[in-house]
Design a protein around this motif. Sequence first.
Motif, PDB file in Angstrom:
ATOM      1  N   LEU A 180       0.825  -1.208   0.000  1.00  0.00           N
ATOM      2  CA  LEU A 180       0.000   0.000   0.000  1.00  0.00           C
ATOM      3  C   LEU A 180       0.861   1.260   0.000  1.00  0.00           C
ATOM      4  N   ALA A 181       1.906   1.262   0.797  1.00  0.00           N
ATOM      5  CA  ALA A 181       2.791   2.432   0.854  1.00  0.00           C
ATOM      6  C   ALA A 181       3.407   2.704  -0.518  1.00  0.00           C
ATOM      7  N   ARG A 182       3.830   1.657  -1.185  1.00  0.00           N
ATOM      8  CA  ARG A 182       4.398   1.834  -2.536  1.00  0.00           C
ATOM      9  C   ARG A 182       3.347   2.347  -3.503  1.00  0.00           C
ATOM     10  N   ALA A 183       2.155   1.784  -3.454  1.00  0.00           N
ATOM     11  CA  ALA A 183       1.087   2.180  -4.374  1.00  0.00           C
ATOM     12  C   ALA A 183       0.663   3.634  -4.159  1.00  0.00           C
ATOM     13  N   LEU A 184       0.670   4.062  -2.911  1.00  0.00           N
ATOM     14  CA  LEU A 184       0.236   5.426  -2.604  1.00  0.00           C
ATOM     15  C   LEU A 184       1.375   6.441  -2.620  1.00  0.00           C
ATOM     16  N   GLY A 185       2.601   5.937  -2.510  1.00  0.00           N
ATOM     17  CA  GLY A 185       3.737   6.857  -2.454  1.00  0.00           C
ATOM     18  C   GLY A 185       3.897   7.498  -1.089  1.00  0.00           C
ATOM     19  N   CYS A 186       3.647   6.699  -0.057  1.00  0.00           N
ATOM     20  CA  CYS A 186       3.786   7.218   1.307  1.00  0.00           C
ATOM     21  C   CYS A 186       4.559   6.198   2.134  1.00  0.00           C
ATOM     22  N   SER A 187       4.637   6.424   3.422  1.00  0.00           N
ATOM     23  CA  SER A 187       5.396   5.535   4.297  1.00  0.00           C
ATOM     24  C   SER A 187       4.525   4.401   4.836  1.00  0.00           C
TER      25      SER A 187
END
Length: 71
Positions: free
Chosen positions: A52-59
């Motif tokens: 999810l972090a990769r998909a959203l571009g967050c931590s």
Amino acid sequence: MGSSDPLAARAAELHTRALEADALAARYRSERDALIWRLRADEPGRWSYTALARALGCSRELIAQIVRRAQ
């Protein structure tokens, strides 16, 4: 409530716009969180915190905070 002072009037306008932007951002965060919870519920094996972090571009930490709020 208005002001004849142009600087005060501009500050009041910006204050109003900032309040509107905060409200819009809160709605976006709420929808984002609901989608994250749905993804995790529908496919927990596929949608790990890292995925999810990769998909959203967050931590991962942000994802963890969002997921914990649902519990």
